[in-house]
Design a protein around this motif. Structure first.
Motif, PDB file in Angstrom:
ATOM      1  N   VAL A 123       0.874  -1.168   0.000  1.00 12.03           N
ATOM      2  CA  VAL A 123       0.000   0.000   0.000  1.00 12.03           C
ATOM      3  C   VAL A 123       0.914   1.221   0.000  1.00 12.03           C
ATOM      4  O   VAL A 123       1.769   1.361   0.881  1.00 12.03           O
ATOM      5  CB  VAL A 123      -0.913   0.015   1.237  1.00 12.03           C
ATOM      6  CG1 VAL A 123      -1.807   1.257   1.222  1.00 12.03           C
ATOM      7  CG2 VAL A 123      -1.753  -1.254   1.315  1.00 12.03           C
ATOM      8  N   LEU A 124       0.774   2.091  -0.975  1.00 15.68           N
ATOM      9  CA  LEU A 124       1.692   3.205  -1.161  1.00 15.68           C
ATOM     10  C   LEU A 124       1.010   4.523  -0.792  1.00 15.68           C
ATOM     11  O   LEU A 124      -0.026   4.878  -1.361  1.00 15.68           O
ATOM     12  CB  LEU A 124       2.175   3.267  -2.614  1.00 15.68           C
ATOM     13  CG  LEU A 124       2.782   1.968  -3.179  1.00 15.68           C
ATOM     14  CD1 LEU A 124       3.256   2.182  -4.614  1.00 15.68           C
ATOM     15  CD2 LEU A 124       3.913   1.460  -2.300  1.00 15.68           C
ATOM     16  N   LEU A 137       1.553   3.046 -10.039  1.00  9.09           N
ATOM     17  CA  LEU A 137       0.328   2.277 -10.195  1.00  9.09           C
ATOM     18  C   LEU A 137       0.572   0.784 -10.439  1.00  9.09           C
ATOM     19  O   LEU A 137      -0.079  -0.059  -9.801  1.00  9.09           O
ATOM     20  CB  LEU A 137      -0.526   2.879 -11.317  1.00  9.09           C
ATOM     21  CG  LEU A 137      -1.875   2.193 -11.580  1.00  9.09           C
ATOM     22  CD1 LEU A 137      -2.747   2.202 -10.335  1.00  9.09           C
ATOM     23  CD2 LEU A 137      -2.594   2.870 -12.746  1.00  9.09           C
ATOM     24  N   PRO A 138       1.507   0.372 -11.316  1.00  6.04           N
ATOM     25  CA  PRO A 138       1.679  -1.065 -11.556  1.00  6.04           C
ATOM     26  C   PRO A 138       2.183  -1.849 -10.338  1.00  6.04           C
ATOM     27  O   PRO A 138       1.997  -3.070 -10.279  1.00  6.04           O
ATOM     28  CB  PRO A 138       2.708  -1.117 -12.696  1.00  6.04           C
ATOM     29  CG  PRO A 138       2.642   0.227 -13.341  1.00  6.04           C
ATOM     30  CD  PRO A 138       2.332   1.183 -12.239  1.00  6.04           C
ATOM     31  N   GLU A 170       8.306   6.914   2.433  1.00  6.31           N
ATOM     32  CA  GLU A 170       9.070   6.448   1.278  1.00  6.31           C
ATOM     33  C   GLU A 170       8.480   6.951  -0.038  1.00  6.31           C
ATOM     34  O   GLU A 170       9.226   7.301  -0.968  1.00  6.31           O
ATOM     35  CB  GLU A 170       9.112   4.909   1.250  1.00  6.31           C
ATOM     36  CG  GLU A 170       9.758   4.260   2.467  1.00  6.31           C
ATOM     37  CD  GLU A 170       8.766   3.866   3.533  1.00  6.31           C
ATOM     38  OE1 GLU A 170       8.999   2.850   4.210  1.00  6.31           O
ATOM     39  OE2 GLU A 170       7.749   4.575   3.701  1.00  6.31           O
ATOM     40  N   THR A 171       7.148   6.982  -0.133  1.00  5.78           N
ATOM     41  CA  THR A 171       6.508   7.400  -1.379  1.00  5.78           C
ATOM     42  C   THR A 171       5.741   8.707  -1.256  1.00  5.78           C
ATOM     43  O   THR A 171       5.319   9.270  -2.264  1.00  5.78           O
ATOM     44  CB  THR A 171       5.544   6.305  -1.883  1.00  5.78           C
ATOM     45  OG1 THR A 171       4.660   5.921  -0.809  1.00  5.78           O
ATOM     46  CG2 THR A 171       6.317   5.084  -2.364  1.00  5.78           C
ATOM     47  N   ALA A 172       5.561   9.213  -0.038  1.00  3.51           N
ATOM     48  CA  ALA A 172       4.812  10.461   0.156  1.00  3.51           C
ATOM     49  C   ALA A 172       5.711  11.684   0.118  1.00  3.51           C
ATOM     50  O   ALA A 172       5.376  12.696  -0.515  1.00  3.51           O
ATOM     51  CB  ALA A 172       4.042  10.415   1.469  1.00  3.51           C
ATOM     52  N   ILE A 173       6.858  11.596   0.790  1.00  2.00           N
ATOM     53  CA  ILE A 173       7.747  12.763   0.857  1.00  2.00           C
ATOM     54  C   ILE A 173       9.185  12.395   0.537  1.00  2.00           C
ATOM     55  O   ILE A 173      10.083  13.234   0.651  1.00  2.00           O
ATOM     56  CB  ILE A 173       7.698  13.429   2.253  1.00  2.00           C
ATOM     57  CG1 ILE A 173       8.147  12.447   3.344  1.00  2.00           C
ATOM     58  CG2 ILE A 173       6.304  13.969   2.535  1.00  2.00           C
ATOM     59  CD1 ILE A 173       8.316  13.094   4.720  1.00  2.00           C
ATOM     60  N   GLY A 174       9.444  11.154   0.148  1.00  2.00           N
ATOM     61  CA  GLY A 174      10.807  10.698  -0.084  1.00  2.00           C
ATOM     62  C   GLY A 174      11.459  11.333  -1.304  1.00  2.00           C
ATOM     63  O   GLY A 174      10.793  11.852  -2.201  1.00  2.00           O
ATOM     64  N   ARG A 175      12.783  11.245  -1.337  1.00  2.00           N
ATOM     65  CA  ARG A 175      13.552  11.845  -2.436  1.00  2.00           C
ATOM     66  C   ARG A 175      13.710  10.898  -3.619  1.00  2.00           C
ATOM     67  O   ARG A 175      14.212  11.304  -4.669  1.00  2.00           O
ATOM     68  CB  ARG A 175      14.943  12.237  -1.911  1.00  2.00           C
ATOM     69  CG  ARG A 175      14.916  13.304  -0.839  1.00  2.00           C
ATOM     70  CD  ARG A 175      16.275  13.453  -0.168  1.00  2.00           C
ATOM     71  NE  ARG A 175      17.337  13.728  -1.130  1.00  2.00           N
ATOM     72  CZ  ARG A 175      18.628  13.749  -0.817  1.00  2.00           C
ATOM     73  NH1 ARG A 175      19.011  13.478   0.407  1.00  2.00           N
ATOM     74  NH2 ARG A 175      19.537  14.021  -1.748  1.00  2.00           N
ATOM     75  N   ALA A 220       9.547   2.593  -6.712  1.00  2.00           N
ATOM     76  CA  ALA A 220       8.731   1.872  -7.690  1.00  2.00           C
ATOM     77  C   ALA A 220       9.568   0.825  -8.416  1.00  2.00           C
ATOM     78  O   ALA A 220       9.126  -0.317  -8.623  1.00  2.00           O
ATOM     79  CB  ALA A 220       8.102   2.849  -8.686  1.00  2.00           C
ATOM     80  N   GLY A 221      10.795   1.203  -8.795  1.00  2.00           N
ATOM     81  CA  GLY A 221      11.663   0.261  -9.479  1.00  2.00           C
ATOM     82  C   GLY A 221      12.035  -0.924  -8.619  1.00  2.00           C
ATOM     83  O   GLY A 221      12.052  -2.073  -9.079  1.00  2.00           O
ATOM     84  N   PHE A 222      12.327  -0.671  -7.345  1.00  2.00           N
ATOM     85  CA  PHE A 222      12.661  -1.776  -6.442  1.00  2.00           C
ATOM     86  C   PHE A 222      11.479  -2.726  -6.280  1.00  2.00           C
ATOM     87  O   PHE A 222      11.645  -3.952  -6.326  1.00  2.00           O
ATOM     88  CB  PHE A 222      13.093  -1.238  -5.082  1.00  2.00           C
ATOM     89  CG  PHE A 222      13.185  -2.309  -4.032  1.00  2.00           C
ATOM     90  CD1 PHE A 222      14.237  -3.207  -4.031  1.00  2.00           C
ATOM     91  CD2 PHE A 222      12.200  -2.431  -3.058  1.00  2.00           C
ATOM     92  CE1 PHE A 222      14.311  -4.215  -3.081  1.00  2.00           C
ATOM     93  CE2 PHE A 222      12.259  -3.427  -2.109  1.00  2.00           C
ATOM     94  CZ  PHE A 222      13.329  -4.322  -2.113  1.00  2.00           C
TER      95      PHE A 222
END
Length: 337
Positions: A20-21, A37-38, A316-321, A327-329
């Motif tokens: 869940v992101l 999304l994917p 990690e996905t809300a405010i991360g750099r 996504a790639g990981f």
């Protein structure tokens, strides 16, 4: 001696748990959303950082994304419930040695922390400990007066607007749906892909305060207080899903107790009716760096095999750099088809 080659790892053993992101300023770009999304089982929106108009804007953006990409996922709207957050406040690296907490939504002074939760001022007592910003800051209450609390800074650290604040060892009870949470439900209830999460669930009874408003939408219990850990089975029966949230729970129970608590929940999972997810600094390193630590990779593997149905990523996905790298990981960690 002839060395034997290591057989390839089966795809099922390479699989990371569903994720869940959480969305935020770092993931609002259309191109980044299309990358997430994917690999997202679901998206999450933290209503504490939005007003109703901002929530509608996000839901409109996601609805357009789903239509453009030909794929949709549920979107979890995270409600505050009994969780408290401070109001508008300057971003500072450290607090003064002594501070005051006052009712209200805004303060421009580093020594005056606004708390828009009247219940804190009713229930607080000298000697109580207050934890802010996931326990990066700890205060000890020295005096309680009319609409003003004086406190000593015990553990110092950074603080900024809208960070969480809670009282240990007993957070405030969830007595009624707040006007703010009600406005968030009203702004999102018409979207069929929306689910709701309730922060600081204490018992199964908390579900009854929300169910009449949700019209059949799924309801998730966030396990963030020690009282909830003692009633996991009852909470599981009353909600549609649970999340073990280690951020605020670590502040409540103590960081040293998180391992035993997580193990206890894992042993209960086979007997639970509904899925249980794990949240809290799952890939925290990737908030600041483009790769996870080896410890995080191994932990992710163990989480999937200890019974948790998935993980919840936040900063990690809300405010991360490095949101694109997250996504790639996740894409690389997914099983081959």
């Amino acid at each position: 001696m002839k060395l034997q080659s290591t057989p390839p790892i089966p795809a099922s053993d390479r699989q990371s748990p569903p994720a869940v992101l959480t969305l935020g300023p770092a993931s609002c770009d259309a191109a980044i959303l299309a990358q997430l999304l994917p690999v997202a089982e679901r998206f999450r929106l933290n209503s504490a950082h939005l007003d109703p108009g901002g929530l509608v804007g996000w839901l409109d953006r996601l609805e357009a994304l789903f239509e453009a990409e030909g794929r949709s996922v549920p979107v979890v709207v995270d409600l505050q419930g009994a969780k408290m957050r401070i109001g508008r406040f300057p971003s500072i690296p450290r607090l003064p040695g002594r501070v005051e907490l006052v009712p209200g939504d805004r303060s421009e002074r580093a020594d005056t922390i606004p708390v828009p939760h009247p219940g804190l001022f009713r229930h607080a007592a000298p000697g109580d400990r207050l934890f802010l910003n996931d326990a990066r800051v700890e205060l000890e209450i020295e005096r309680v007066g009319d609409e003003r609390i004086g406190a000593r800074t015990v553990r110092n650290g950074p603080l900024e607007a809208s960070k969480g604040i809670n009282r240990a060892p007993h957070p405030l009870p969830f007595e009624a749906l707040s006007d703010r949470d009600a406005s968030m439900i009203d702004a999102s209830i018409g979207r069929p892909f929306v689910e709701y999460a309730l922060s600081f669930v204490r018992s199964a009874q908390d579900a009854g305060l929300l169910r009449p408003r949700l019209g059949g939408h799924r309801l998730i219990a966030k396990l963030e207080r020690t009282e909830a850990i003692a009633h996991v089975r009852e909470i599981d029966a009353a909600f549609d899903e649970s999340w073990l949230c280690r951020g605020d729970l670590g502040a409540q129970a103590g960081v040293g107790e998180l391992g035993p608590i997580q193990r206890r929940i894992a042993t209960l999972i086979p007997s639970l009716r509904n899925p249980c997810y794990l949240a809290g600094q799952v890939l925290e390193h990737m908030t600041h760096f483009p790769e996870p630590t080896r410890s995080e990779v191994v932990h992710l593997y163990e989480v999937a095999r200890s019974g948790f149905a998935g993980v919840v990523l936040s900063d990690e996905t809300a405010i991360g750099r490095h949101v694109a790298e997250v996504a790639g990981f996740l894409a690389r960690a997914a099983p081959e088809e």
